[in-house]
Design a protein around this motif. Structure first.
Motif, PDB file in Angstrom:
ATOM      1  N   PRO A  26       0.830  -1.220   0.000  1.00  0.00           N
ATOM      2  CA  PRO A  26       0.000   0.000   0.000  1.00  0.00           C
ATOM      3  C   PRO A  26       0.861   1.266   0.000  1.00  0.00           C
ATOM      4  N   SER A  27       0.396   2.288  -0.708  1.00  0.00           N
ATOM      5  CA  SER A  27       1.166   3.524  -0.892  1.00  0.00           C
ATOM      6  C   SER A  27       1.514   4.215   0.429  1.00  0.00           C
ATOM      7  N   ILE A  28       0.557   4.216   1.373  1.00  0.00           N
ATOM      8  CA  ILE A  28       0.806   4.896   2.651  1.00  0.00           C
ATOM      9  C   ILE A  28       1.926   4.199   3.414  1.00  0.00           C
ATOM     10  N   LEU A  29       1.910   2.866   3.426  1.00  0.00           N
ATOM     11  CA  LEU A  29       2.962   2.099   4.096  1.00  0.00           C
ATOM     12  C   LEU A  29       4.312   2.358   3.439  1.00  0.00           C
ATOM     13  N   SER A 223      14.284   7.882  -3.181  1.00  0.00           N
ATOM     14  CA  SER A 223      13.606   9.131  -3.519  1.00  0.00           C
ATOM     15  C   SER A 223      12.732   8.973  -4.760  1.00  0.00           C
ATOM     16  N   GLU A 224      13.265   8.258  -5.745  1.00  0.00           N
ATOM     17  CA  GLU A 224      12.509   8.040  -6.978  1.00  0.00           C
ATOM     18  C   GLU A 224      11.203   7.299  -6.689  1.00  0.00           C
ATOM     19  N   LYS A 225      11.268   6.345  -5.763  1.00  0.00           N
ATOM     20  CA  LYS A 225      10.065   5.592  -5.385  1.00  0.00           C
ATOM     21  C   LYS A 225       9.125   6.446  -4.529  1.00  0.00           C
ATOM     22  N   LEU A 226       9.701   7.284  -3.678  1.00  0.00           N
ATOM     23  CA  LEU A 226       8.898   8.143  -2.789  1.00  0.00           C
ATOM     24  C   LEU A 226       7.977   9.060  -3.589  1.00  0.00           C
ATOM     25  N   VAL A 227       8.514   9.634  -4.669  1.00  0.00           N
ATOM     26  CA  VAL A 227       7.747  10.585  -5.477  1.00  0.00           C
ATOM     27  C   VAL A 227       6.448   9.964  -5.994  1.00  0.00           C
ATOM     28  N   HIS A 228       6.500   8.673  -6.336  1.00  0.00           N
ATOM     29  CA  HIS A 228       5.324   8.008  -6.901  1.00  0.00           C
ATOM     30  C   HIS A 228       4.220   7.761  -5.875  1.00  0.00           C
ATOM     31  N   THR A 229       4.515   7.977  -4.586  1.00  0.00           N
ATOM     32  CA  THR A 229       3.481   7.773  -3.559  1.00  0.00           C
ATOM     33  C   THR A 229       2.759   9.077  -3.200  1.00  0.00           C
ATOM     34  N   PHE A 230       3.273  10.214  -3.677  1.00  0.00           N
ATOM     35  CA  PHE A 230       2.729  11.513  -3.272  1.00  0.00           C
ATOM     36  C   PHE A 230       1.236  11.651  -3.562  1.00  0.00           C
ATOM     37  N   GLU A 231       0.847  11.285  -4.781  1.00  0.00           N
ATOM     38  CA  GLU A 231      -0.542  11.523  -5.202  1.00  0.00           C
ATOM     39  C   GLU A 231      -1.541  10.753  -4.345  1.00  0.00           C
ATOM     40  N   SER A 232      -1.280   9.467  -4.138  1.00  0.00           N
ATOM     41  CA  SER A 232      -2.232   8.657  -3.361  1.00  0.00           C
ATOM     42  C   SER A 232      -2.215   9.028  -1.882  1.00  0.00           C
ATOM     43  N   VAL A 233      -1.045   9.379  -1.340  1.00  0.00           N
ATOM     44  CA  VAL A 233      -0.951   9.787   0.065  1.00  0.00           C
ATOM     45  C   VAL A 233      -1.680  11.114   0.276  1.00  0.00           C
ATOM     46  N   HIS A 235      -4.141  12.247  -1.445  1.00  0.00           N
ATOM     47  CA  HIS A 235      -5.583  11.974  -1.543  1.00  0.00           C
ATOM     48  C   HIS A 235      -6.114  11.338  -0.253  1.00  0.00           C
ATOM     49  N   SER A 236      -5.325  10.431   0.324  1.00  0.00           N
ATOM     50  CA  SER A 236      -5.760   9.716   1.535  1.00  0.00           C
ATOM     51  C   SER A 236      -5.876  10.640   2.742  1.00  0.00           C
ATOM     52  N   PHE A 237      -4.922  11.569   2.896  1.00  0.00           N
ATOM     53  CA  PHE A 237      -4.891  12.443   4.071  1.00  0.00           C
ATOM     54  C   PHE A 237      -5.512  13.820   3.824  1.00  0.00           C
ATOM     55  N   GLY A 238      -5.901  14.080   2.592  1.00  0.00           N
ATOM     56  CA  GLY A 238      -6.465  15.388   2.279  1.00  0.00           C
ATOM     57  C   GLY A 238      -5.425  16.489   2.238  1.00  0.00           C
ATOM     58  N   TRP A 239      -4.168  16.118   1.973  1.00  0.00           N
ATOM     59  CA  TRP A 239      -3.094  17.101   1.878  1.00  0.00           C
ATOM     60  C   TRP A 239      -3.051  17.697   0.475  1.00  0.00           C
ATOM     61  N   THR A 240      -2.571  18.931   0.388  1.00  0.00           N
ATOM     62  CA  THR A 240      -2.353  19.552  -0.912  1.00  0.00           C
ATOM     63  C   THR A 240      -0.906  19.333  -1.347  1.00  0.00           C
ATOM     64  N   GLU A 241      -0.644  19.556  -2.650  1.00  0.00           N
ATOM     65  CA  GLU A 241       0.740  19.502  -3.148  1.00  0.00           C
ATOM     66  C   GLU A 241       1.611  20.500  -2.401  1.00  0.00           C
ATOM     67  N   LEU A 242       1.027  21.652  -2.097  1.00  0.00           N
ATOM     68  CA  LEU A 242       1.755  22.713  -1.401  1.00  0.00           C
ATOM     69  C   LEU A 242       2.227  22.244  -0.032  1.00  0.00           C
ATOM     70  N   PHE A 243       1.347  21.600   0.730  1.00  0.00           N
ATOM     71  CA  PHE A 243       1.704  21.138   2.069  1.00  0.00           C
ATOM     72  C   PHE A 243       2.749  20.023   2.004  1.00  0.00           C
ATOM     73  N   ILE A 244       2.571  19.089   1.066  1.00  0.00           N
ATOM     74  CA  ILE A 244       3.551  17.996   0.915  1.00  0.00           C
ATOM     75  C   ILE A 244       4.936  18.568   0.621  1.00  0.00           C
ATOM     76  N   GLY A 245       4.983  19.558  -0.277  1.00  0.00           N
ATOM     77  CA  GLY A 245       6.275  20.142  -0.640  1.00  0.00           C
ATOM     78  C   GLY A 245       6.890  20.962   0.465  1.00  0.00           C
ATOM     79  N   VAL A 246       6.089  21.870   1.055  1.00  0.00           N
ATOM     80  CA  VAL A 246       6.611  22.809   2.059  1.00  0.00           C
ATOM     81  C   VAL A 246       7.029  22.093   3.339  1.00  0.00           C
ATOM     82  N   ILE A 247       6.253  21.123   3.779  1.00  0.00           N
ATOM     83  CA  ILE A 247       6.527  20.489   5.071  1.00  0.00           C
ATOM     84  C   ILE A 247       7.188  19.109   4.920  1.00  0.00           C
TER      85      ILE A 247
END
Length: 353
Positions: A26-29, A223-233, A235-247
């Motif tokens: 699973p992407s979150i794991l 890192s290359e693998k981490l990037v591919h989990t951003f979208e699903s994570v 969506h799951s937590f209700g985070w924006t691209e901005l929050f994922i990047g900044v924090i």
């Protein structure tokens, strides 16, 4: 104890990252595993650069810490650019500036200040860096934002290319100034930790370089693998691209510097701690950001050096606060707490945005 935990995380995290990717966990794991693995690898990079810093001195040592700390974020960002996540990359650059100036410097000043009433560092370096900080954020980041309002996309990209080339040239000139033409000119005992020649490095020069190389390769893979989990994570937590990047990306990508700077401050090596925090910010603004902009030209989606208004205001505020607090060449725990408070306020803002 902490080093043992990071060692276990590394030797468990890297194989799990490979196995989890192959078995499509699973992407979150996977996101959690990748983040912890990168942080653990970053700790090895931090220890290796600390060993090199003892051999090379505070300025080059701080530069090494900043460079290899930013190497992690640079690698993550290149894969994010390849995936077309322009918003995440710009936000991670913002997060690096905020993280280094407010979180890293704040923790360093606070933790060091709890042990020492007053901690001093080279006031001449502080003033030199202040001018570059003001230039990097006010001129290089604000100008494209203002001019882009009256330009089409093609012209904005051309403006960003021109600014990127100038930033890289000026950054290299700044290094030449500090490390060659004016090396040692402005050192007159303003530091609170002038002599550390008696300290022995944890690893030899050769071993430290080898560990840096291996850790960097491992970080590139994860890192290359981490990037591919951003979208699903997201969506799951209700985070924006901005929050994922900044924090998220900024904290994970700069973990090596975070740890190294705090350790140096606790040892009263404030020259190195400040050089890591401020030097890393300058490297992000004047080298990493323009390099990423130029690299994006080779991908389908180009990245202009145009930030959102909240990102710009946050960076400008961080620079002004850091300049005001550091220009006297000394610090204490309350100044550290002030920087941390500013970081938390901005973090809440980006989370709710």
């Amino acid at each position: 104890m902490v080093n043992k935990i990071f060692m276990i995380l590394t030797f468990v995290g890297v194989p799990l990252s490979v196995i989890g990717t192959l078995l499509h966990w699973p992407s979150i794991l996977l996101f959690v595993i990748y983040c912890l693995t990168i942080i653990a690898l970053a700790s090895f990079m931090g220890r290796a650069t600390e060993s090199l810093a003892i051999v090379t001195g505070p300025r080059i040592g701080g530069l090494l810490n900043a460079t290899f700390g930013n190497a992690v974020e640079l690698i993550i960002s290149i894969f994010a650019l390849k995936a077309g996540l322009i918003g995440v990359v710009l936000a991670s650059l913002t997060g690096s500036v905020l993280g280094n100036l407010l979180l890293v410097a704040g923790l360093s000043f606070f933790i060091g200040g709890l042990k020492f009433k007053r901690q001093k560092f080279n006031v001449y370096d502080a003033r030199h860096n202040s001018g570059l900080l003001m230039f990097a954020v006010f001129v290089a980041f604000v100008i494209p934002e203002v001019f882009s309002l009256e330009m089409n996309e093609a012209k904005t990209i051309n403006l960003s290319i021109g600014i990127s080339v100038i930033l890289i040239a000026l950054y290299l000139s700044a290094l030449f100034f500090k490390l060659v033409t004016h090396r040692g000119v402005y050192q007159h005992g303003d530091s609170g930790a002038e002599e550390h020649h008696e300290e022995e490095p944890e690893w030899s020069k050769g071993k430290a370089i080898a560990i840096l190389a291996l850790a960097t390769v491992a970080v590139a893979y994860v890192s290359e693998k981490l990037v591919h989990t951003f979208e699903s994570v997201a969506h799951s937590f209700g985070w924006t691209e901005l929050f994922i990047g900044v924090i998220i990306v900024a904290i994970v990508g700069n973990a090596a510097e975070h740890a190294s700077a705090v350790i140096m401050a606790f040892k009263n090596k404030m020259d190195i701690a400040v050089e890591i925090a401020v030097g890393s910010t300058l490297q992000v603004a004047m080298f990493v950001a323009p390099v990423l902009m130029l690299v994006s030209l080779f991908f389908p989606t180009q990245m202009p050096l145009v930030f959102t208004m909240p990102e710009l205001v946050a960076m400008v505020s961080s620079v002004l606060l850091m300049v005001i607090l550091s220009n006297d060449g000394e610090t204490n725990w309350f100044e550290g707490l002030t920087l941390l408070a500013a970081y938390v306020i901005m973090g809440i803002g980006f989370y709710l945005l």
